[in-house]
Design a protein around this motif. Structure first.
Motif, PDB file in Angstrom:
ATOM      1  N   GLN A   2     -41.071  74.038  74.377  1.00 34.94           N
ATOM      2  CA  GLN A   2     -40.528  75.293  74.018  1.00 34.94           C
ATOM      3  C   GLN A   2     -39.299  75.422  73.579  1.00 34.94           C
ATOM      4  N   GLN A  35     -36.074  77.654  71.934  1.00 34.15           N
ATOM      5  CA  GLN A  35     -35.628  79.339  71.594  1.00 34.15           C
ATOM      6  C   GLN A  35     -34.247  79.152  70.973  1.00 34.15           C
ATOM      7  N   ALA A  41     -34.329  74.334  75.336  1.00 35.81           N
ATOM      8  CA  ALA A  41     -35.581  73.762  75.439  1.00 35.81           C
ATOM      9  C   ALA A  41     -36.042  73.735  76.768  1.00 35.81           C
ATOM     10  N   SER A  42     -37.418  74.167  76.968  1.00 35.29           N
ATOM     11  CA  SER A  42     -37.894  74.071  78.162  1.00 35.29           C
ATOM     12  C   SER A  42     -38.645  72.756  78.331  1.00 35.29           C
ATOM     13  N   TYR A  87     -42.159  69.539  67.437  1.00 39.25           N
ATOM     14  CA  TYR A  87     -41.961  71.150  68.148  1.00 39.25           C
ATOM     15  C   TYR A  87     -40.983  71.790  67.358  1.00 39.25           C
ATOM     16  N   GLY A 101     -38.791  75.716  66.912  1.00 40.92           N
ATOM     17  CA  GLY A 101     -38.376  77.191  67.489  1.00 40.92           C
ATOM     18  C   GLY A 101     -38.614  78.092  66.505  1.00 40.92           C
ATOM     19  N   GLN A 102     -38.579  79.326  67.079  1.00 37.15           N
ATOM     20  CA  GLN A 102     -38.866  80.520  66.188  1.00 37.15           C
ATOM     21  C   GLN A 102     -38.018  80.867  64.926  1.00 37.15           C
TER      22      GLN A 102
END
Length: 125
Positions: free
Chosen positions: A2, A4, A23-24, A114, A116-117
């Motif tokens: 994920q 952000q 990042a997670s 992947y 982010g938003q």
């Protein structure tokens, strides 16, 4: 993974902004990371990318000499320092990750898995 992104905003031409992407997950240090942007009515384009260890970087011709990508694997964070901003830099900026066991270098939109938003960057007087 994920992602952000943060740090966008309104800035005057010639100004600076620093974007961050946290990042997670445990794959960050094994992931190539990239920054991309999309302006209204245009396709998403590559801005900058950095290899897993940070030793290799890519910059679009339009941002070379003005933008700097970096990463801190201890903090699971990638940065985009943007200086000498121009109105044509206005766009939504996205960070993306490409986990890989390969040493190939990735920088194209289609390479990344992947996303982010996005964070809005507006350069205007």
């Amino acid at each position: 993974v994920q992602l952000q992104a943060s740090g966008g905003g309104l800035v005057q031409p010639g100004g600076s902004l620093r974007l961050s992407c946290a990042a997670s997950g445990s794959t960050f240090s094994r992931s190539a990371m990239g920054w991309f942007r999309q302006a209204p009515g245009k396709e998403r384009e590559s801005v900058a990318a950095i290899s897993r260890g940070g030793g290799s970087t890519y910059y679009a011709d339009s941002v070379k000499g003005r933008f700097t990508i970096s990463r801190d694997n201890a903090k699971n964070t990638v940065y985009l320092q943007m200086d000498s901003l121009k109105p044509e830099d206005t766009a939504v900026y996205y960070c993306a990750a490409k986990p890989s066991i390969l040493t190939a270098f990735y920088y194209r939109v289609s390479d990344f898995d992947y996303w982010g938003q996005g964070t809005q960057v507006t350069v205007s007087s």
